[in-house]
Design a protein around this motif. Structure first.
Motif, short mmCIF file in Angstrom:
data_model
loop_
_atom_site.label_atom_id
_atom_site.label_comp_id
_atom_site.label_asym_id
_atom_site.label_seq_id
_atom_site.Cartn_x
_atom_site.Cartn_y
_atom_site.Cartn_z
N LEU A 167 0.83 -1.21 0.00
CA LEU A 167 0.00 0.00 0.00
C LEU A 167 0.86 1.26 0.00
N PHE A 168 2.09 1.14 0.50
CA PHE A 168 2.97 2.30 0.58
C PHE A 168 3.93 2.40 -0.60
N LYS A 169 3.72 1.55 -1.60
CA LYS A 169 4.52 1.71 -2.81
C LYS A 169 4.16 3.04 -3.46
N ASP A 170 5.16 3.88 -3.67
CA ASP A 170 4.95 5.21 -4.26
C ASP A 170 4.06 6.11 -3.39
N LEU A 171 3.99 5.82 -2.09
CA LEU A 171 3.20 6.66 -1.18
C LEU A 171 3.99 6.95 0.08
N ARG A 172 4.06 8.22 0.45
CA ARG A 172 4.74 8.63 1.68
C ARG A 172 3.93 9.74 2.35
N PHE A 173 4.22 9.99 3.63
CA PHE A 173 3.53 11.05 4.36
C PHE A 173 4.00 12.41 3.84
N PRO A 174 3.11 13.40 3.82
CA PRO A 174 3.44 14.72 3.25
C PRO A 174 4.37 15.53 4.15
N LEU A 175 5.52 15.89 3.64
CA LEU A 175 6.53 16.60 4.44
C LEU A 175 6.14 18.04 4.72
N ASN A 176 5.21 18.59 3.94
CA ASN A 176 4.83 20.00 4.11
C ASN A 176 3.71 20.18 5.13
N MET A 177 3.28 19.09 5.79
CA MET A 177 2.19 19.18 6.75
C MET A 177 2.68 18.89 8.15
N THR A 178 2.19 19.68 9.11
CA THR A 178 2.53 19.48 10.52
C THR A 178 1.32 19.06 11.34
N TYR A 179 0.21 18.86 10.67
CA TYR A 179 -1.04 18.50 11.35
C TYR A 179 -1.95 17.78 10.35
N ALA A 180 -2.71 16.80 10.82
CA ALA A 180 -3.64 16.03 9.99
C ALA A 180 -2.95 15.28 8.86
N GLU A 181 -1.65 15.01 9.05
CA GLU A 181 -0.90 14.30 8.02
C GLU A 181 -1.37 12.85 7.87
N ASP A 182 -1.82 12.25 8.96
CA ASP A 182 -2.37 10.89 8.88
C ASP A 182 -3.59 10.86 7.98
N LEU A 183 -4.51 11.76 8.26
CA LEU A 183 -5.76 11.81 7.50
C LEU A 183 -5.50 12.12 6.03
N PHE A 184 -4.49 12.92 5.74
CA PHE A 184 -4.22 13.34 4.37
C PHE A 184 -3.94 12.16 3.45
N ILE A 185 -3.26 11.12 3.96
CA ILE A 185 -2.94 9.99 3.08
C ILE A 185 -4.01 8.89 3.11
N ILE A 186 -5.02 9.04 3.98
CA ILE A 186 -6.05 8.00 4.08
C ILE A 186 -6.76 7.77 2.75
N PRO A 187 -7.17 8.80 2.00
CA PRO A 187 -7.80 8.52 0.71
C PRO A 187 -6.90 7.73 -0.24
N ASP A 188 -5.60 7.99 -0.20
CA ASP A 188 -4.66 7.24 -1.05
C ASP A 188 -4.59 5.78 -0.62
N ILE A 189 -4.58 5.55 0.69
CA ILE A 189 -4.59 4.19 1.21
C ILE A 189 -5.89 3.48 0.81
N LEU A 190 -7.02 4.15 1.02
CA LEU A 190 -8.31 3.55 0.71
C LEU A 190 -8.42 3.20 -0.77
N SER A 191 -7.89 4.05 -1.63
CA SER A 191 -8.00 3.81 -3.07
C SER A 191 -7.23 2.57 -3.51
N LYS A 192 -6.21 2.18 -2.72
CA LYS A 192 -5.39 1.02 -3.07
C LYS A 192 -5.88 -0.26 -2.39
N ALA A 193 -6.70 -0.12 -1.36
CA ALA A 193 -7.12 -1.28 -0.56
C ALA A 193 -8.37 -1.93 -1.15
#
Length: 312
Positions: A167-193
């Motif tokens: 699921l993390f192939k070509d996916l990493r946490f956003p370095l420009n975010m200091t808050y809600a970074e977990d939630l930000f990648i959730i749609p990307d995770i969901l789209s692959k699952a």
């Protein structure tokens, strides 16, 4: 049954009072085939010494020290170093049930899932909060319904989950975010699952500290929050999923930005920002009295909410 390795990534920063309890809980896991990656993100306290001591205690621990770059950079480095078939994250001021990874792995294998989510037990300063038992549910990333979860917030954090590493192939946490970074990648995770299993068992112990980063908000963090929640809402709308909770989250993020603005000028900017949101999501906004009241008169909305005059 436990042939697959799970890489557990633990970012470490300013948590010397909590680190021992966290690591003891992971090491005591009934699922033994673990790779425990400690990423010291330039912590200024005594964490370096503690991490080195733990590395000597257990050969499953890999300790890496880096310059401070934030939790996203620490997790990303952990992902780069992970050799396990599965990925898990733990925040160093939290802890886990000894059965968490065995339970999640079993659900993963038995259901041929890509992602398994468990419930949380919230640890507050003076009490423990458990959520209702909603049992086990199976869904795809495209039809996830947050209303069916034991706690709607079980979706938006990274630490109460077991992921297939792919699921993390070509996916990493956003370095420009200091808050809600977990939630930000959730749609990307969901789209692959393709298949997701959820159990309401509170196997992750989520410790809430008033001095933690989650409780110290500023304009940048509030804008990050809006960005992440907008992304989630867009994803759910595009997949014709239930959007009611995501809409409420995003609305609350806009009201937080307005109410935490320190000057009249910044409040006006926040209101204009909200007005654009209202227009873009008009068909949703017009159906919610709170959205229209806040648009017309934010002070009235805040007064109604503060005095619990009616349910908004």
């Amino acid at each position: 049954m436990m042939n697959d390795k799970i890489s557990v990534i633990v970012p470490v920063y300013n948590v010397e009072l909590y680190l021992n309890k966290c690591l003891q809980s992971i090491i005591g896991s009934t699922y033994s085939n673990l790779e425990i990656i400690l990423i010291n993100d330039g912590s200024p306290d005594n964490c370096d010494k503690l991490c080195k001591e733990w590395e000597l205690k257990d050969n499953r621990i890999i300790y890496i020290k880096k310059e401070n770059g934030g939790v996203c950079s620490a997790r990303n480095l952990g992902l780069d170093k992970a050799t396990g078939n599965y990925i898990a994250f733990v925040d160093a001021d939290d802890y886990i049930s000894p059965f968490m990874y065995e339970r999640l792995y079993t659900l993963m294998i038995d259901n041929e899932a890509d992602l398994v989510i468990c419930g949380r037990t919230r640890i507050l300063e003076d009490k423990i909060v458990n959520y209702k038992d909603t049992g086990i549910q199976i869904f795809s990333g495209k039809n996830v319904n947050m209303q069916n979860l034991s706690c709607q917030f079980d979706l938006n954090i990274s630490v109460n989950k077991l992921y297939k590493k792919t699921l993390f192939k070509d996916l990493r946490f956003p370095l420009n975010m200091t808050y809600a970074e977990d939630l930000f990648i959730i749609p990307d995770i969901l789209s692959k699952a393709h298949k997701i299993v959820y159990t309401s068992e509170g196997l992750y112990y989520y410790v809430e500290r008033k001095n933690s980063a989650s409780f110290t908000l500023n304009e940048k963090k509030l804008l990050n929050d809006i960005c992440a929640k907008q992304k989630l809402l867009n994803y759910l709308i595009s997949n014709h999923a239930n959007c009611s909770i995501a809409f409420d989250w995003l609305f609350a993020a806009y009201t937080n930005l307005y109410n935490n603005s320190n000057s009249f000028r910044t409040k006006i900017k926040a209101w204009i920002f909200y007005a654009k949101f209202y227009r873009i999501h008009f068909k949703w906004s017009i159906c919610h009295a709170k959205a229209s009241i806040f648009l017309v008169l934010p002070s009235l909305y805040n007064w109604i909410k503060r005095n619990n005059i009616l349910t908004l």
